[in-house]
Design a protein around this motif. Structure first.
Motif, PDB file in Angstrom:
ATOM      1  N   ILE A  50       4.089   1.707   2.716  1.00 54.00           N
ATOM      2  CA  ILE A  50       4.717   2.990   2.381  1.00 54.00           C
ATOM      3  C   ILE A  50       3.682   4.119   2.384  1.00 54.00           C
ATOM      4  CG2 ILE A  50       5.990   4.262   0.605  1.00 54.00           C
ATOM      5  CD1 ILE A  50       7.667   2.163   2.058  1.00 54.00           C
ATOM      6  N   ALA A  51       2.495   3.835   1.827  1.00 57.09           N
ATOM      7  CA  ALA A  51       1.454   4.872   1.835  1.00 57.09           C
ATOM      8  C   ALA A  51       1.112   5.239   3.276  1.00 57.09           C
ATOM      9  CB  ALA A  51       0.215   4.368   1.089  1.00 57.09           C
ATOM     10  N   ASN A  52       1.051   4.246   4.132  1.00 58.09           N
ATOM     11  CA  ASN A  52       0.702   4.474   5.533  1.00 58.09           C
ATOM     12  C   ASN A  52       1.786   5.244   6.267  1.00 58.09           C
ATOM     13  OD1 ASN A  52       0.178   3.537   8.488  1.00 58.09           O
ATOM     14  ND2 ASN A  52      -1.661   3.060   7.297  1.00 58.09           N
ATOM     15  N   LEU A  53       3.041   4.908   6.006  1.00 58.58           N
ATOM     16  CA  LEU A  53       4.150   5.557   6.712  1.00 58.58           C
ATOM     17  C   LEU A  53       4.369   6.979   6.211  1.00 58.58           C
ATOM     18  CD1 LEU A  53       6.678   2.578   6.915  1.00 58.58           C
ATOM     19  CD2 LEU A  53       5.231   3.514   8.748  1.00 58.58           C
ATOM     20  N   THR A  54       4.218   7.205   4.899  1.00 60.61           N
ATOM     21  CA  THR A  54       4.500   8.527   4.348  1.00 60.61           C
ATOM     22  C   THR A  54       3.243   9.372   4.210  1.00 60.61           C
ATOM     23  OG1 THR A  54       4.164   7.782   2.086  1.00 60.61           O
ATOM     24  CG2 THR A  54       6.405   7.608   2.955  1.00 60.61           C
TER      25      THR A  54
END
Lengths: 304, 514
Positions: A50-54
């Motif tokens: 999630i950190a990577n995608l957002t």
């Protein structure tokens, strides 16, 4: 040099501390969740993804907590509602977590990670030695310390904590007094899942900001051992977590300095220390017995 | 029915047609019971008569399938214990309702809806407990307290809720006679203040002494109501059982023979924080006699049993069976010496719950010459025959042949575990709580069998908390208190008062002098 070592000890100890605190609350309510490793690794992969995608570390952390809670909710449903065997279900949860995280994380192998920012506290962070060690850490480290204080306070100073401990000590009596054993235990299990998820997020967003399969590498199991090591007292979890953190850091530094000790032996040091400490602790039976939640691992079925 | 002197206008709780079913069993069948203000009301019945089921419905921990409960003239649904407490119904449980790892004040706070600040509550506990003659130290941890004090906690916990009805489930089963007297004073004071008391007990003498009215249950139905003061213990017992209870015939002991079991300065450290250390215990058990060890629960009975049976090894010279030192020998070795042991907890210790009765027989009798095991194989035929024999001789009732131990009711299983050892005609029999939780008829059968065994030349050691039982069967009585054992004195010269004093610590003083 010493400053650097201390910094790495804190980073190594933080995930152990947080996961063990969560499990401590779960066990104080009388439930044994052996799935800490599985919840932690799910927290690590979901947090990273999630950190990577957002692009937002905070969202990653929140998602990791959610993932840990989802895993623990599954566990809670099986052992509290369907009264499945806690040991078997916990082991299954770990196996499920390891497998599922590998599948989710496949796309993220080798992807450069995102590191949680270090919080800079004006004044405090500038103090020589103390500043860099204690006041230039990321938010999760501070959260870990806050959790120690909060868990201690809630467990031993509030009515909610008293009820939680009573359920772990004697679920039959707690039920007879009108407390909802299952509901209270479910909440404790969810808290444990949230902590394990957070600990997982720390692994993939701060400790080594990348995704590697099986990156928790047995820390969930150490967290479980820590709870027993601490004889179910939060402040002793801190001591235990730092002891184990220090042993694993010693391992890294010894390798860096090229000491003639096989790295396999050094890697096994934390586990050997776990066994040694468990043996030492169980020698003092009074200490362990008085603090052990008497209903730990026992299934509860209300007779209604 | 004797109702005339109980005025309707004093009614506090009126239950009409209460019915509760568990599977095929009708635990309560249209039960009517009326409790008055200021009345100590006895609820009598054998094990399994439905007493506990009934009071659990009053306390909101069970829901009735049918029937109504009226409280102070108004119909109520008591959905959970909190609702019961709001109405003013308090309960003192028979066992295990305290939290051992918590302090007195924490235990009490858990039962109060609004305990407030812990320090104020502790002060209130100290005050109320002293006022009622039940002093408590609020900071003590329950695990460290003896059973009598634990019961005080339960009672004070009830009192702080300012109850209008207190339900007591066998409160005196764990008390010394002196502690019981103190409890009766408290109950009488509560009744005089207008509180109703519902009192469950197997001890008919105390029911006659303190209760104003009695309701008798049998097989889930109300069979009679009476004023216990107008009855005798025997007439109450026969109302409960529905037949005359046979009296145990303790034919005077003929002659005692050689020493069969000797304990010499038996001492053992406490193995856990909750266990009791044994200190310098000496006892000679002779052929032909029944010796009973009285004492309040938790004073070392379990540890003494474990040492004698061989579950807890001690120094070799501390125990001798027929002259052979055996303190460090195994349970099986002692069984081969013709000794037999029946522990207190029948399910889990005396019998494996998930195993058939015949398999449970093999577990204690595999090496005692019953040819149950040959060439390493178990003979199911032999075990089955033994099972049939024990079943018939000791009247063990079961729904089908050779069931699992857990499917038997408590009383039937007790008959089985005692019968299994009696059937061997052991030379030395040690039995802990032989009739615990067993109804009057079965208890008489077991007690008679123990006496008959002794009279045939064996030595029988009975550990019991039931003084009626002890005076009924024992030739000599010793008292255990905090791991010290008093000298065994002839039962004929013992009184209840003396046993009570020894229970309350006299045995200790005597042990230290000796």
């Amino acid at each position: 040099m010493f400053e650097a070592v201390l910094l790495t000890v804190i980073t190594a100890a933080t995930p152990l501390l947080i996961a063990a605190l969560g499990e401590l609350v779960v066990e104080r309510s009388g439930v044994l969740n052996l799935g800490v490793e599985g919840m932690m690794i799910m927290g690590a992969v979901v947090g990273f993804a999630i950190a990577n995608l957002t692009g937002s570390g905070a969202l990653g952390v929140i998602a990791a907590i959610g993932a840990g809670m989802a895993m623990s909710a599954l566990f809670g449903f099986l052992v509290l509602v369907l009264v499945a065997n806690q040991v078997a279900t916990g082991l299954a949860l770990t196996i499920l977590g390891l497998g599922l995280s590998g599948m989710i994380g496949e796309a993220f192998i080798g992807v450069p990670g995102l590191r949680l920012p270090e919080l800079y506290i004006p004044g405090l962070s500038d103090i020589p030695f103390i500043g860099p060690v204690f006041f230039q850490q990321d938010a999760i480290v501070y959260l870990g310390f806050a959790l120690v204080i909060a868990v201690t306070y809630v467990l031993f100073r509030t009515r909610a904590g008293l009820i939680l401990r009573s359920v772990g000590d004697n679920h039959g009596s707690a039920h007879a007094l009108g407390y909802s054993v299952i509901k209270i235990r479910f909440m404790a299990v969810l808290f444990g899942g949230a902590c394990a998820g957070l600990a997982g997020a720390y692994m993939s967003l701060a400790y080594t900001p990348q995704w590697v399969e099986n990156m928790t590498a047995g820390r969930g199991w150490i967290a479980l051992a820590l709870v027993v090591f601490a004889s179910w007292l939060p402040l002793r979890v801190v001591i235990g977590a730092y002891l184990f953190g220090a042993v694993s850091v010693l391992n890294l530094h010894a390798q860096a300095l090229g000491l003639g000790i096989p790295s396999q032996f050094l890697s096994s040091l934390p586990y050997i220390a776990t066994i040694a400490v468990l043996v030492l602790i169980s020698a003092n039976r009074r200490l362990t017995l008085v603090n052990t939640p008497a209903c730990l691992g026992k299934p509860f079925v209300p007779d209604r | 029915m004797e109702q005339q002197n109980r005025s309707e206008k004093d009614t506090l709780l009126d239950a009409r047609g209460l019915t509760k079913r568990f599977g095929d069993i009708l635990a309560n069948d249209t039960v009517d019971i009326r409790l008055n203000k200021g009345e100590i009301h006895a609820l009598l019945g054998e094990n399994g008569a439905g007493k506990s089921t009934l009071v659990k419905m009053f306390y909101g921990s069970l829901e009735p399938d049918a029937g109504e409960i009226w409280w102070d003239g108004r119909r109520v649904d008591i959905g959970n214990p909190a609702a019961a407490r709001d109405l003013g119904i308090g309960m003192v449980f028979q066992h295990f309702s305290l939290f051992e790892a918590l302090t007195v004040v924490e235990n009490i706070a858990l039962a109060l809806p609004k305990p407030g600040n812990m320090r104020d509550l502790a002060a209130r506990i100290a005050e109320v407990s002293k006022d009622y003659g039940l002093p408590l130290n609020p900071a003590d941890i329950v695990a460290d307290l003896p059973v009598g004090i634990r019961q005080r906690i339960e009672i004070v916990r009830c009192l702080l809720q300012e109850p209008r009805l207190i339900i007591m489930d066998e409160p005196t089963s764990v008390l010394t006679p002196q502690e019981a007297d103190q409890l009766f004073l408290t109950l009488q004071r509560l009744a005089s203040e207008g509180c109703a008391v519902l009192y469950i007990s197997h001890r008919l003498e105390e029911v006659q002494r303190i209760c104003h009215h009695a309701t008798i249950l049998r097989h889930g139905k109300v069979v009679d109501e009476c004023d216990p003061a107008q009855e005798t213990a025997a007439s109450l017992a026969s109302k409960m059982v529905g037949a005359e209870v046979i009296a145990v015939n303790a034919a005077k002991k003929t002659e005692v023979g050689a020493e069969r079991l000797v304990l010499k300065s038996l001492s053992a450290k406490a193995s856990t924080p909750f266990a009791t250390a044994l200190t310098n215990i000496s006892l000679e058990l002779k052929a032909g006699e029944v010796v009973a060890i009285a004492g309040v629960a938790g004073n070392g009975q379990g540890e003494l049993f474990d040492a004698v049976s061989g579950e807890m090894p001690v120094a070799p010279d501390m125990i001798a069976l027929d002259g052979k030192p055996c303190g460090s020998k195994s349970v099986t070795w002692r069984r081969k010496q013709n000794a037999a042991f029946v522990p207190e907890e029948r399910l889990g210790h005396g019998a494996v719950p998930g195993m058939k009765l015949s398999e449970n027989i093999v577990l204690t009798r595999h090496s005692t010459g019953d040819s149950l095991v040959g060439n390493g194989f178990v003979s199911e035929r032999q075990a089955g025959e033994l099972e049939q024999r024990i079943k018939q001789k000791y009247d063990v009732r079961m729904s089908h042949d050779d069931p699992e131990a857990r499917s038997l009711s408590g009383g039937n299983l007790q008959k089985f575990v005692v019968g299994r050892e009696l059937d061997r005609r052991p030379g030395v029999l040690v039995v802990n709580q032989p009739t615990w939780g067993v109804d009057a008829g079965a208890a008489a059968l077991i007690r008679q069998a123990l006496i008959d065994l002794a009279r045939s030349g064996s030595a029988v050691l009975v550990i019991s908390q039931d003084l009626d039982e002890i005076f009924e069967i024992a030739d000599r009585i010793a008292v255990i208190s905090r791991g010290h054992l008093s000298d065994a004195e002839p039962a004929a010269g013992m009184t209840r008062e003396r046993v009570g004093l020894l229970m309350a610590g006299g045995a200790e003083a005597q042990g230290e002098v000796a």
